[in-house]
Design a protein around this motif. Structure first.
Motif, PDB file in Angstrom:
ATOM      1  N   UNK A  18       0.822  -1.199   0.000  1.00  0.00           N
ATOM      2  CA  UNK A  18       0.000   0.000   0.000  1.00  0.00           C
ATOM      3  C   UNK A  18       0.861   1.256   0.000  1.00  0.00           C
ATOM      4  N   UNK A  19       0.466   2.196  -0.838  1.00  0.00           N
ATOM      5  CA  UNK A  19       1.017   3.540  -0.869  1.00  0.00           C
ATOM      6  C   UNK A  19      -0.122   4.497  -0.501  1.00  0.00           C
ATOM      7  N   UNK A  20       0.202   5.582   0.173  1.00  0.00           N
ATOM      8  CA  UNK A  20      -0.847   6.504   0.597  1.00  0.00           C
ATOM      9  C   UNK A  20      -0.363   7.942   0.486  1.00  0.00           C
ATOM     10  N   UNK A  21      -1.191   8.795  -0.113  1.00  0.00           N
ATOM     11  CA  UNK A  21      -0.858  10.212  -0.160  1.00  0.00           C
ATOM     12  C   UNK A  21      -1.198  10.860   1.166  1.00  0.00           C
ATOM     13  N   UNK A  37       5.730  17.128  -5.046  1.00  0.00           N
ATOM     14  CA  UNK A  37       5.600  16.934  -6.486  1.00  0.00           C
ATOM     15  C   UNK A  37       4.412  16.059  -6.823  1.00  0.00           C
ATOM     16  N   UNK A  38       4.026  16.021  -8.105  1.00  0.00           N
ATOM     17  CA  UNK A  38       2.872  15.224  -8.529  1.00  0.00           C
ATOM     18  C   UNK A  38       3.022  13.770  -8.098  1.00  0.00           C
ATOM     19  N   UNK A  39       1.906  13.166  -7.714  1.00  0.00           N
ATOM     20  CA  UNK A  39       1.954  11.771  -7.269  1.00  0.00           C
ATOM     21  C   UNK A  39       2.444  10.846  -8.369  1.00  0.00           C
ATOM     22  N   UNK A  40       2.112  11.182  -9.636  1.00  0.00           N
ATOM     23  CA  UNK A  40       2.528  10.283 -10.712  1.00  0.00           C
ATOM     24  C   UNK A  40       4.018  10.385 -11.019  1.00  0.00           C
ATOM     25  N   UNK A  41       4.717  11.304 -10.335  1.00  0.00           N
ATOM     26  CA  UNK A  41       6.183  11.314 -10.410  1.00  0.00           C
ATOM     27  C   UNK A  41       6.790  10.481  -9.291  1.00  0.00           C
ATOM     28  N   UNK A  42       5.942  10.063  -8.338  1.00  0.00           N
ATOM     29  CA  UNK A  42       6.409   9.277  -7.200  1.00  0.00           C
ATOM     30  C   UNK A  42       5.993   7.806  -7.290  1.00  0.00           C
ATOM     31  N   UNK A  68      -4.135  -0.569  -8.320  1.00  0.00           N
ATOM     32  CA  UNK A  68      -5.427  -0.080  -7.836  1.00  0.00           C
ATOM     33  C   UNK A  68      -5.263   1.327  -7.280  1.00  0.00           C
ATOM     34  N   UNK A  69      -6.222   2.191  -7.596  1.00  0.00           N
ATOM     35  CA  UNK A  69      -6.339   3.503  -6.962  1.00  0.00           C
ATOM     36  C   UNK A  69      -7.641   3.563  -6.182  1.00  0.00           C
ATOM     37  N   UNK A  70      -7.550   3.833  -4.886  1.00  0.00           N
ATOM     38  CA  UNK A  70      -8.719   4.115  -4.066  1.00  0.00           C
ATOM     39  C   UNK A  70      -8.751   5.632  -3.891  1.00  0.00           C
ATOM     40  N   UNK A  71      -9.640   6.272  -4.634  1.00  0.00           N
ATOM     41  CA  UNK A  71      -9.696   7.730  -4.678  1.00  0.00           C
ATOM     42  C   UNK A  71     -10.690   8.246  -3.643  1.00  0.00           C
ATOM     43  N   UNK A  72     -10.154   8.821  -2.584  1.00  0.00           N
ATOM     44  CA  UNK A  72     -10.990   9.389  -1.526  1.00  0.00           C
ATOM     45  C   UNK A  72     -11.034  10.920  -1.590  1.00  0.00           C
ATOM     46  N   UNK A 111      -8.334  12.914 -10.391  1.00  0.00           N
ATOM     47  CA  UNK A 111      -7.991  12.793 -11.807  1.00  0.00           C
ATOM     48  C   UNK A 111      -6.478  12.759 -12.000  1.00  0.00           C
ATOM     49  N   UNK A 112      -5.754  13.634 -11.290  1.00  0.00           N
ATOM     50  CA  UNK A 112      -4.302  13.675 -11.426  1.00  0.00           C
ATOM     51  C   UNK A 112      -3.654  12.363 -10.989  1.00  0.00           C
ATOM     52  N   UNK A 113      -4.249  11.706  -9.998  1.00  0.00           N
ATOM     53  CA  UNK A 113      -3.669  10.463  -9.474  1.00  0.00           C
ATOM     54  C   UNK A 113      -3.850   9.289 -10.429  1.00  0.00           C
ATOM     55  N   UNK A 114      -4.672   9.450 -11.453  1.00  0.00           N
ATOM     56  CA  UNK A 114      -4.836   8.363 -12.421  1.00  0.00           C
ATOM     57  C   UNK A 114      -3.527   8.020 -13.117  1.00  0.00           C
ATOM     58  N   UNK A 115      -2.628   9.001 -13.188  1.00  0.00           N
ATOM     59  CA  UNK A 115      -1.334   8.754 -13.809  1.00  0.00           C
ATOM     60  C   UNK A 115      -0.455   7.790 -13.040  1.00  0.00           C
ATOM     61  N   UNK A 116      -0.844   7.476 -11.805  1.00  0.00           N
ATOM     62  CA  UNK A 116      -0.088   6.516 -10.993  1.00  0.00           C
ATOM     63  C   UNK A 116      -0.457   5.071 -11.305  1.00  0.00           C
ATOM     64  N   UNK A 117      -1.560   4.872 -12.039  1.00  0.00           N
ATOM     65  CA  UNK A 117      -2.110   3.525 -12.237  1.00  0.00           C
ATOM     66  C   UNK A 117      -1.667   2.967 -13.583  1.00  0.00           C
TER      67      UNK A 117
END
Length: 325
Positions: A183-186, A208-213, A219-223, A230-236
């Protein structure tokens, strides 16, 4: 006849629209005050959730459906003691400690010293579990549980939870770890240690942007929803799964996800006594922890709403209704 207090939404707007109101408590000796399958609860604590604040502000379906029913008492999480039972109730007795996810989504009623609840909506609270935790668990815990189920999280998956230090997020981390996920968590830097203690790798959204990390989440659990979701979709990674919880922006996030080739859907939590029972047992066993960030007296509910709207609370906020603040 005895009176009791409630905290109600008098009109839609800022937290100051919340006001105390007095109700009459029917004599407990009068069996007719309860339907056969109902119990009367003396509430010790009530959970405060983001949906409460959104409804108070006039946003969402519960607000739209209740606009002509004001004043309206919010609150879907309660814990307290049974003080009376309907004639057909067998599971509960006077004095039992119970918690429940009640009145969802249109009835509410938890911000009240007494509430009538169908007996089937309640879970027992073990003697070792503090009532404030029992009140904080139902909605947030079941949202986390159902989001992970909808995303089909399994052992070995890499799962990103947005707002990992929040009420739903800190429970979702633990439930995902229990499934064997990585698990990763912002979170903010101030909550990084808290998130790590729950078993997740902390991603500081200010660095920095999550999709750079993170790039290859299954799986993305968007809370968070909206632009953050929307920006976190780049992490998936391609073909990954997305579950977005904030209903107001679910269509926006899901459409963007599908354009990226991701599987995506929104969700609305469904009350489940079975899930509440399971997580209550986990709390008692020490395999699940629930952090209560702050407890406000019922009359200070406006301050509780201000805190939850700040977006910077850690864990849950509860109202002390009949318990200690």
């Amino acid at each position: 006849m005895e009176t009791y207090q409630q905290l109600a939404i008098t009109r839609f707007g800022e937290p100051a629209v919340l006001a105390m109101q007095t109700q009459m408590l029917p004599a407990l000796a009068d069996a007719q005050v309860l339907a056969d399958d109902q119990v009367l609860i003396k509430v010790a604590y009530a959970g405060v959730n983001p949906i409460d604040a959104k409804t108070r502000a006039g946003l969402g379906w519960a607000a739209a459906q209740n606009k002509d029913n004001l004043p309206w008492v919010p609150g879907y999480d309660i814990a307290g003691d049974v003080v009376a039972c309907g004639q057909s109730v067998r599971r509960w007795s006077v004095g039992d400690r119970v918690s429940g996810f009640i009145g969802f989504p249109l009835q509410g009623g938890g911000y009240s010293e007494y509430v009538v609840v169908p007996a089937a909506q309640l879970s027992p609270v073990p003697a070792s579990t503090p009532m404030r935790q029992a009140a904080a668990l139902p909605l947030a815990g079941q949202t986390a549980w159902q989001a992970l189920e909808k995303a089909a999280v399994k052992a070995g998956d890499q799962v990103l939870v947005l707002a990992g230090a929040g009420g739903v997020g800190h429970l979702a981390i633990q439930l995902a770890v229990a499934r064997g996920a990585k698990v990763f968590a912002s979170c903010s830097a101030g909550n990084a240690d808290f998130v790590r203690q729950l078993g997740a790798t902390a991603l500081d959204y200010r660095q920095g942007p999550l999709d750079s990390q993170l790039k290859d989440a299954d799986v993305l659990i968007d809370l968070m929803g909206g632009d953050v979701g929307t920006a976190a979709l780049g992490c998936v990674k391609a073909g990954g799964r997305v579950v977005t919880v904030p209903t107001i922006t679910a269509e926006q996030v899901c459409e963007q996800a599908r354009q990226r080739g991701l599987q995506a859907e929104g969700m609305l939590v469904t009350p489940s006594v079975t899930q509440n029972d399971a997580m209550m047992a986990m709390l008692a066993a020490g395999t699940l922890s629930l952090h209560v960030d702050a407890v406000y007296p019922l009359a200070d509910g406006a301050q509780a709403h201000q805190a939850i709207e700040s977006g910077h609370t850690r864990g849950k906020i509860v109202l002390a209704v009949g318990g200690d603040a």
